[in-house]
Write an enzyme that holds these catalytic residues in place. Structure first.
Site, mmCIF file in Angstrom:
data_model
loop_
_atom_site.group_PDB
_atom_site.id
_atom_site.type_symbol
_atom_site.label_atom_id
_atom_site.label_comp_id
_atom_site.label_asym_id
_atom_site.label_seq_id
_atom_site.Cartn_x
_atom_site.Cartn_y
_atom_site.Cartn_z
ATOM 1 N N ARG A 189 -9.049 0.193 3.722
ATOM 2 C CA ARG A 189 -8.121 1.149 3.106
ATOM 3 C C ARG A 189 -6.794 0.464 2.774
ATOM 4 O O ARG A 189 -6.091 0.861 1.855
ATOM 5 C CB ARG A 189 -7.841 2.323 4.062
ATOM 6 C CG ARG A 189 -8.917 3.375 4.145
ATOM 7 C CD ARG A 189 -8.421 4.571 4.889
ATOM 8 N NE ARG A 189 -7.094 4.911 4.424
ATOM 9 C CZ ARG A 189 -6.114 5.280 5.249
ATOM 10 N NH1 ARG A 189 -6.323 5.371 6.544
ATOM 11 N NH2 ARG A 189 -4.929 5.580 4.780
ATOM 12 N N LYS A 233 0.840 -1.200 0.000
ATOM 13 C CA LYS A 233 0.000 0.000 0.000
ATOM 14 C C LYS A 233 0.872 1.245 0.000
ATOM 15 O O LYS A 233 0.666 2.159 -0.792
ATOM 16 C CB LYS A 233 -0.903 0.026 1.231
ATOM 17 C CG LYS A 233 -1.607 1.370 1.468
ATOM 18 C CD LYS A 233 -2.466 1.400 2.692
ATOM 19 C CE LYS A 233 -1.757 1.844 3.914
ATOM 20 N NZ LYS A 233 -1.512 3.280 4.055
ATOM 21 N N ASN A 234 1.875 1.277 0.870
ATOM 22 C CA ASN A 234 2.636 2.512 1.033
ATOM 23 C C ASN A 234 3.643 2.745 -0.085
ATOM 24 O O ASN A 234 4.227 3.829 -0.163
ATOM 25 C CB ASN A 234 3.288 2.552 2.410
ATOM 26 C CG ASN A 234 2.223 2.686 3.510
ATOM 27 O OD1 ASN A 234 1.080 3.067 3.220
ATOM 28 N ND2 ASN A 234 2.577 2.341 4.727
HETATM 29 C C1 EPZ Z 1 3.855 6.864 6.435
HETATM 30 O O1 EPZ Z 1 3.129 7.896 7.078
HETATM 31 C C2 EPZ Z 1 2.873 5.723 6.244
HETATM 32 N N1 EPZ Z 1 1.778 6.180 5.398
HETATM 33 C C3 EPZ Z 1 2.337 5.277 7.592
HETATM 34 O O2 EPZ Z 1 1.545 4.120 7.344
HETATM 35 C C4 EPZ Z 1 3.489 4.858 8.495
HETATM 36 O O3 EPZ Z 1 2.975 4.596 9.780
HETATM 37 C C5 EPZ Z 1 4.527 5.982 8.582
HETATM 38 O O4 EPZ Z 1 4.935 6.378 7.266
HETATM 39 C C6 EPZ Z 1 5.766 5.535 9.334
HETATM 40 O O5 EPZ Z 1 6.320 4.418 8.702
HETATM 41 C C7 EPZ Z 1 2.002 6.208 4.066
HETATM 42 O O6 EPZ Z 1 3.064 5.853 3.590
HETATM 43 C C8 EPZ Z 1 0.840 6.652 3.223
HETATM 44 P P1 EPZ Z 1 6.191 9.768 8.647
HETATM 45 P P2 EPZ Z 1 3.792 9.373 7.204
HETATM 46 O O7 EPZ Z 1 6.271 11.030 7.895
HETATM 47 O O8 EPZ Z 1 4.562 9.643 5.983
HETATM 48 C C9 EPZ Z 1 6.829 12.989 12.036
HETATM 49 C C10 EPZ Z 1 -0.251 2.695 7.589
HETATM 50 O O9 EPZ Z 1 -0.728 2.133 8.570
HETATM 51 N N2 EPZ Z 1 6.765 13.973 10.959
HETATM 52 O O10 EPZ Z 1 7.182 8.685 8.407
HETATM 53 O O11 EPZ Z 1 2.725 10.307 7.601
HETATM 54 C C11 EPZ Z 1 5.501 12.277 12.265
HETATM 55 O O12 EPZ Z 1 4.659 13.042 13.112
HETATM 56 C C12 EPZ Z 1 0.149 4.140 7.657
HETATM 57 O O13 EPZ Z 1 -0.024 2.134 6.480
HETATM 58 C C13 EPZ Z 1 7.065 15.304 11.268
HETATM 59 O O14 EPZ Z 1 7.363 15.639 12.407
HETATM 60 O O15 EPZ Z 1 4.747 9.141 8.438
HETATM 61 C C14 EPZ Z 1 5.950 10.982 12.895
HETATM 62 O O16 EPZ Z 1 6.186 11.201 14.276
HETATM 63 C C15 EPZ Z 1 -0.201 4.733 8.999
HETATM 64 N N3 EPZ Z 1 7.003 16.215 10.264
HETATM 65 C C16 EPZ Z 1 7.283 10.693 12.203
HETATM 66 O O17 EPZ Z 1 7.719 11.938 11.639
HETATM 67 C C17 EPZ Z 1 6.684 15.880 8.976
HETATM 68 O O18 EPZ Z 1 6.671 16.767 8.093
HETATM 69 C C18 EPZ Z 1 7.169 9.667 11.083
HETATM 70 O O19 EPZ Z 1 6.139 10.116 10.209
HETATM 71 C C19 EPZ Z 1 6.389 14.527 8.684
HETATM 72 C C20 EPZ Z 1 6.437 13.595 9.694
#
Ligand code: EPZ
Length: 433
Positions: free
Chosen positions: A402, A22-23
């Protein structure tokens, strides 16, 4: 409202084929719009996030043709609009990838702040930081990011946090920038590597994906050609069925996987006492549940190659039935334990202290009506329901759909007593065969 009805207590047995990641697909479908010709993308999972992406692509002028249930042809030639419809963009998290793609394609993008699973703070500051560093201005106008750039110039970007989304968006927005872009403290997930491989197959110059330093040398947009590409298998779908096999004390082989992507899950299942057999040659992993109570353990979720945060709820569900006290800490998001209350309905004994769940194992779970609060929370309830005595109901299953293709069909194929119904009455619950 659709819901799952599960009669627990049956060990899962047999083989289950794992679909595309998915991701990875939610990054690669938008990225296909950067090609100067059609792309054929294979091994696409049949999930609602993909349907959402298709709607967005069509709405901004791209053409999408379904070749078969898991294969799409994307034709970017009609692409004309830089504005992603607000309601579509806010209905999923991965709509943020259209920011990077449209900025590269048109030097302009208008995409709403994304939606997606609601577990704690999910800011966009690292994405914006990348776009600004490359020379784009970004203004938040009525909840949407309005971005534009005269030119996109290669630069050096250090991520304050390891972020999958911002790492991927940085690649999408620098792939045709002038000069070299270096990303440091980059995410290393398999889906980050899959996107880099896809872009390189199109003609991009990206090296280092899968490490914490990724270098992107910009190429002219005209040199990105249409390709035929197959998405990698979904490590989280595979991990979910592996944990379900162990939790139900069954014997399941997940097929069509890359065992290396599953290593951290394999190790934790072995930690608690399940038997896991990796078969690289046949791209499969077999999980054999223990007939003794599982050992308690401690675990912290971390960016890849650590234990995936997207497996945290599912592993917690298994630990609710382990002997002793387990500790599971969330190391990626600031809070991802909203689902614990739903597990408590089934008799789980869990105390949440900040970013750590303290899980005291119970003899058995008992059934109850529950609801999925997000994608992986729903998967955790599914695993708990498969183990609980009696009939468990899971509402709000649109969250599960989803990210999981035909979950109830795949589980029935493994011997589970599960039905999907869309009747709200109790009669249906009693009709589980
Ligand atoms: C991606 O989300 C995935 N979604 C998530 O999968 C997954 O949990 C996550 O990566 C971590 O692996 C998709 O790929 C569509 P991050 P994303 O940016 O990109 C912080 C699932 O279940 N952060 O890696 O939103 C954030 O708050 C979903 O399939 C910032 O601070 O996650 C978090 O603490 C749920 N600023 C950490 O980084 C930013 O601009 C990791 O978030 C972006 C993120």
């Amino acid at each position: 409202m659709e819901k799952f009805i599960i009669r627990g207590g049956k060990p899962l047995r047999g083989e289950v084929a794992i679909g595309g990641a998915k991701n990875a697909v939610v990054a690669i479908l938008p990225a296909a719009l950067l090609a100067n010709d059609k792309c054929v993308i294979r091994n696409i999972p049949c999930i609602s996030d993909v349907a959402m992406d298709i709607d967005i692509i069509r709405d901004i002028g791209g053409a999408v043709r379904l070749i078969d249930r898991h294969t799409l042809e994307i034709d970017p030639s009609g692409l004309r609009d830089v504005e992603v419809p607000y309601e579509l963009a806010r209905s999923m998290r991965a709509s943020y990838y259209f920011l990077g793609v449209l900025l590269t394609k048109f030097r302009h993008a208008l995409v709403s702040h994304p939606g997606g699973c609601n577990f704690g703070d999910r800011p966009m500051d690292q994405h914006i930081k990348c776009f600004n560093a490359l020379g784009a201005t970004c203004e938040l106008v009525k909840g949407a990011y309005d971005m534009s750039a005269e030119r996109l110039l290669g630069t050096q970007i250090y991520f304050d946090k390891v972020t999958v989304g911002a790492t991927i968006n940085a690649m999408l927005s620098s792939v045709c920038a002038e000069g070299l872009t270096i990303l440091e403290n980059a995410a290393r997930e398999p889906h980050v590597v899959d996107l880099a491989n896809f872009l390189n197959t199109m003609g991009a110059h990206i090296i280092g994906a899968g490490t914490d330093v990724i270098k992107i040398r910009g190429v002219p947009q005209s040199s990105l050609c249409g390709v035929d590409y197959t998405i990698i298998p979904d490590q989280i779908e595979a991990g979910t069925y592996m944990v379900a096999a162990a939790a139900t004390r069954g014997d399941v082989t997940v097929t069509g996987v890359i065992p290396k992507h599953l290593e951290s899950i394999t190790m934790k299942l072995r930690d608690v006492g399940a038997k896991v057999i990796e078969d690289n040659e046949h791209e499969s992993v077999r999980v054999i549940g223990s007939d003794k109570p599982y050992r308690s353990t401690s675990c912290i979720t971390l960016p890849h190659p650590g234990f995936p945060t997207d497996m945290q709820p599912q592993f917690t569900a298994l630990l609710t039935m382990a002997s002793g006290v387990s500790m599971l800490s969330e190391g990626v998001f600031d809070t991802r334990f909203r689902y614990v209350d739903e597990l408590r309905r089934l008799g789980a004994n869990i105390k949440v202290d900040g970013k750590t769940a303290i899980i005291t194992g119970v003899e058995r779970l008992t059934s109850a009506p529950t609801r999925a609060l997000d994608l992986r929370a729903g998967a955790a309830l599914m695993i708990a329901g498969l183990c609980a005595e009696g009939v468990t109901e899971i509402e709000e299953i649109h969250h599960i759909e989803r990210g999981y293709e035909d979950m109830e069909v795949k589980l029935r194929g493994l011997g589970a007593d599960i039905k999907k119904i869309n009747r709200p009455d109790k009669v249906a619950a009693a009709n589980v065969v």
